[in-house]
Design an enzyme around this catalytic site. Sequence first.
Site, short mmCIF file in Angstrom:
data_model
loop_
_atom_site.label_atom_id
_atom_site.label_comp_id
_atom_site.label_asym_id
_atom_site.label_seq_id
_atom_site.Cartn_x
_atom_site.Cartn_y
_atom_site.Cartn_z
CD GLU A 1 54.65 100.60 59.63
OE1 GLU A 1 55.69 99.98 59.33
OE2 GLU A 1 54.07 101.38 58.86
CG ASP B 1 50.73 100.17 50.69
OD1 ASP B 1 50.83 101.07 51.54
OD2 ASP B 1 50.61 100.39 49.47
CG ASP C 1 51.85 99.57 55.95
OD1 ASP C 1 52.01 100.34 56.91
OD2 ASP C 1 52.11 99.89 54.77
#
Length: 189
Positions: A67, A140, A7
């Site tokens: 992501e 996160d 992420d």
Amino acid sequence: MKIFGIDPGSDRTGYGCVELLGSRHRLVICGALSAPPGATFPEKLKSIHAGLMALLARHRPDCVAVESIFYSRNVRSALKLGHARGVALLAASESGLEVFEYTPAEVKRAVVGYGRAEKAQIQQMMKLLLGLDAVPSPHDAADALAVAVCHLNSSTGAIAERAAVERVAGPARAPILKWRDYRPERAKK
């Protein structure tokens, strides 16, 4: 199969490695990389790159799931996020790993079942899916784990389709197109 989820973020980049053992997901490692306070932006990017390279070398995943960028009203924030994503993609590429990208809505839909799920819902689902005692922290890390689980869920569907096509079928049998209809052949003893 071992998947390393990322992420990306310019201040804190979440990471999480998940292994698929049969039909169960197992947490390998998760956390977040952040540069020391007062670091310049290039130093932050260098720190993210070095940290990801070390983690990828240590855990040797089969592939990396990242992501992708979402729409942002703040152009400056979006550019910084793009730089952090670029560094993450570079680390995966330099490690010789295949990279898969998923939008935040795809990840949320795959993990929670709702494309607009909140951070707390993602953390709770990661706790449940991975059998953890507490929710992954920081958020996160939970997001990175969710990206990895999203890839595992989408890749198992592809594995089932490939197995259905490769299976020896009689003339009256059509290829299996739905996971529900997939029944692996039992080994004959």
